[in-house]
Design a protein around this motif. Structure first.
Motif, mmCIF file in Angstrom:
data_model
loop_
_atom_site.group_PDB
_atom_site.id
_atom_site.type_symbol
_atom_site.label_atom_id
_atom_site.label_comp_id
_atom_site.label_asym_id
_atom_site.label_seq_id
_atom_site.Cartn_x
_atom_site.Cartn_y
_atom_site.Cartn_z
ATOM 1 N N GLU A 13 0.835 -1.202 0.000
ATOM 2 C CA GLU A 13 0.000 0.000 0.000
ATOM 3 C C GLU A 13 0.874 1.258 0.000
ATOM 4 O OE1 GLU A 13 -3.956 1.820 2.146
ATOM 5 O OE2 GLU A 13 -2.839 0.259 3.179
ATOM 6 N N GLU A 71 -3.245 -4.592 -2.026
ATOM 7 C CA GLU A 71 -2.940 -3.218 -1.618
ATOM 8 C C GLU A 71 -2.424 -2.379 -2.782
ATOM 9 O OE1 GLU A 71 -1.685 -4.235 3.010
ATOM 10 O OE2 GLU A 71 -0.147 -3.663 1.563
ATOM 11 N N LEU A 99 -3.886 -1.716 -5.312
ATOM 12 C CA LEU A 99 -5.014 -0.917 -5.786
ATOM 13 C C LEU A 99 -5.090 0.451 -5.110
ATOM 14 C CD1 LEU A 99 -7.689 -3.751 -5.743
ATOM 15 C CD2 LEU A 99 -6.481 -2.868 -7.746
ATOM 16 N N ALA A 100 -4.506 0.573 -3.932
ATOM 17 C CA ALA A 100 -4.619 1.802 -3.140
ATOM 18 C C ALA A 100 -4.136 3.037 -3.896
ATOM 19 C CB ALA A 100 -3.855 1.666 -1.826
ATOM 20 N N ASN A 116 -13.392 -4.441 -6.008
ATOM 21 C CA ASN A 116 -14.417 -3.741 -5.231
ATOM 22 C C ASN A 116 -14.521 -4.281 -3.811
ATOM 23 O OD1 ASN A 116 -15.005 -2.217 -7.514
ATOM 24 N ND2 ASN A 116 -16.517 -3.700 -8.207
ATOM 25 N N TYR A 133 -11.962 -5.204 -1.975
ATOM 26 C CA TYR A 133 -10.836 -4.672 -1.206
ATOM 27 C C TYR A 133 -10.900 -3.160 -1.043
ATOM 28 C CZ TYR A 133 -9.208 -9.360 -1.953
ATOM 29 O OH TYR A 133 -9.130 -10.727 -1.963
ATOM 30 N N TYR A 134 -11.401 -2.476 -2.055
ATOM 31 C CA TYR A 134 -11.493 -1.015 -2.022
ATOM 32 C C TYR A 134 -12.875 -0.585 -2.528
ATOM 33 C CZ TYR A 134 -6.589 -0.909 -0.917
ATOM 34 O OH TYR A 134 -5.392 -1.082 -0.284
ATOM 35 N N GLU A 159 -14.668 1.887 -1.972
ATOM 36 C CA GLU A 159 -14.802 3.307 -2.297
ATOM 37 C C GLU A 159 -14.384 3.607 -3.732
ATOM 38 O OE1 GLU A 159 -10.675 2.694 -0.613
ATOM 39 O OE2 GLU A 159 -12.684 1.997 -0.125
ATOM 40 N N ARG A 160 -13.724 2.668 -4.384
ATOM 41 C CA ARG A 160 -13.300 2.856 -5.776
ATOM 42 C C ARG A 160 -14.130 1.957 -6.686
ATOM 43 N NH1 ARG A 160 -7.152 3.126 -6.636
ATOM 44 N NH2 ARG A 160 -7.922 4.258 -8.414
#
Length: 189
Positions: A27, A63, A65-66, A89, A91-92, A94-95
């Motif tokens: 990350e 991570e 993807l962060a 989606n 894992y993250y 919000e994105r």
């Protein structure tokens, strides 16, 4: 970080390996590098001692993807069971939908397939099929397992606009890391 600092201002595309031993490390690297594209080859057990399970290894690798930009994609080995069902989606959230996943295996529904894998004395030869086109590929490295990595490299290169002939020519000049998959001759053997 040193890899990035060594790149000249004229560098168009950089390949940066992000290693990790613990959660949070990729990350931090992703936030620093802000990758457009990412490739995941496998979920092995090399870091299981620090992370405790393959599920945590996947979590650590996701991570990436962060820091990824919304203009790229995540390319994964579709033959790797844990990567074949990966969903960014999860894992993250919000994105949501921001980073598409491309799954590429040796032989799958993508329209790209591999055939006739042969380990030769000086490397690996195989054929890469895209629709009706069949191109011979040769990589001067030992180990048929490296074909899976090569297929991901081919897919990435195609996504970036290279032709199969250009990719095949480039593979001929591949030089691996020392002490990894090296072909060594001792007393003619």
């Amino acid at each position: 970080a040193l890899t990035l600092l060594r790149m000249s201002h004229s560098t168009e595309i950089g390949v940066v390996e992000m290693g990790m031993n613990r959660l949070g490390e990729i990350e931090a690297c992703s936030a620093m590098t802000m990758p457009t594209w990412a490739v995941m080859t496998n979920i092995g057990t090399a870091h299981i001692g620090n992370l405790g399970s393959k599920e945590n290894i996947l979590l650590a690798k996701m991570e990436i993807l962060a820091g990824m930009t919304d203009t790229g994609f995540l390319l994964v080995n579709g033959d790797e069971p844990m990567l074949a069902k990966v969903n960014p989606n999860f894992y993250y959230p919000e994105r949501q939908g921001a980073i598409p996943v491309i799954k590429q295996g040796l032989n799958d529904e993508s329209g790209f397939t591999i055939s006739d894998i042969v380990q030769e004395k000086s490397g690996i030869r195989f054929y890469f099929h895209e629709g009706l086109q069949k191109v011979s590929m040769f990589i001067p490295i030992a180990g048929k397992h490296n074909v899976a990595n090569a297929v991901l490299a081919i897919r990435m290169a195609l996504e970036l606009g290279m032709t199969l002939d250009e990719i095949s020519e480039a593979f001929k000049y591949f030089v691996g890391n020392s002490l990894r998959s090296e072909l060594v001759s001792i007393n003619g053997v």
